[in-house]
Design a protein around this motif. Sequence first.
Motif, PDB file in Angstrom:
ATOM      1  N   TYR A  76       0.840  -1.201   0.000  1.00 18.37           N
ATOM      2  CA  TYR A  76       0.000   0.000   0.000  1.00 18.37           C
ATOM      3  C   TYR A  76       0.876   1.252   0.000  1.00 18.37           C
ATOM      4  CZ  TYR A  76      -3.600   3.290   1.742  1.00 18.37           C
ATOM      5  OH  TYR A  76      -4.459   4.352   1.912  1.00 18.37           O
TER       6      TYR A  76
ATOM      7  N   ALA B 181       0.659   3.674   6.343  1.00 15.10           N
ATOM      8  CA  ALA B 181      -0.043   2.631   5.596  1.00 15.10           C
ATOM      9  C   ALA B 181      -0.719   1.640   6.548  1.00 15.10           C
ATOM     10  CB  ALA B 181       0.929   1.896   4.679  1.00 15.10           C
TER      11      ALA B 181
ATOM     12  N   LEU C 299      -4.647   0.881   6.557  1.00 14.89           N
ATOM     13  CA  LEU C 299      -5.158  -0.481   6.376  1.00 14.89           C
ATOM     14  C   LEU C 299      -5.989  -0.928   7.577  1.00 14.89           C
ATOM     15  CD1 LEU C 299      -2.170  -2.307   4.647  1.00 14.89           C
ATOM     16  CD2 LEU C 299      -4.423  -1.840   3.677  1.00 14.89           C
TER      17      LEU C 299
END
Length: 234
Positions: free
Chosen positions: A170, A188, A192
Amino acid sequence: MLRAASGIFPLMVRTAVGSHVRKLVSRPAALTLVRTMTEKVEQLNEFQKSKLKRKFFLYDIDDDGFVEREDYDNYIAKIKEAYDLSDDDPLLKAFEVEFESHWQQMLNFMDENADGQLSLEEWLHYYPNITANVHAKNQDNLPTFLLTMADTLFDLMDTKKDGVIDAEEYSEFWTKFDRRYPVDVATAKEHLAHLTENGKYDMDIYHYRAVYADYTWSDDPDTFGRYAYGPIVL
């Protein structure tokens, strides 16, 4: 040709100038178009506008204030360079096919004045068009071209090819594609966690479709799909 909300096509005067053709739109029709677009944009809250602006500026590669076919071509080139893909790489080919479909659909939905380019105003006007008359706002009702775009983005992000997007993947993707707002691995992980509702779901392709659909439709800044397209600046 302009498509006014009233369903009446405005009169257009075609005047030849040398080898060019200039199209002049009647003033009442132009005012009707501007008024209609303004009314639809005003239906959006700040979160919805921010999401759409995020996507617009990602596609506007040359920063000229318009999304054009050249921007889509440049986006493909950016993907090729970022992931060191060959011209015949199946993933690149798939992305080219989906982007071509995406571009044509965008023109059909958004290009109010049929000039072959999309302004931010037209882009913002597009949102109510795809959400109208849809009662169950989930991945099952995403327009096909958006669903296939979601799948293609997932395949591109999933560089480890294990069927799940992790924080490193990501971070890598959004840092490569928007250097204005780089995403480090720590950020990230936060994104997430939000996208997967604190690990309730794996970020596999099925959940990514749900995330993408939620991002497309939700008007709630705290919604789980908030970071489907990376950072959001409100």
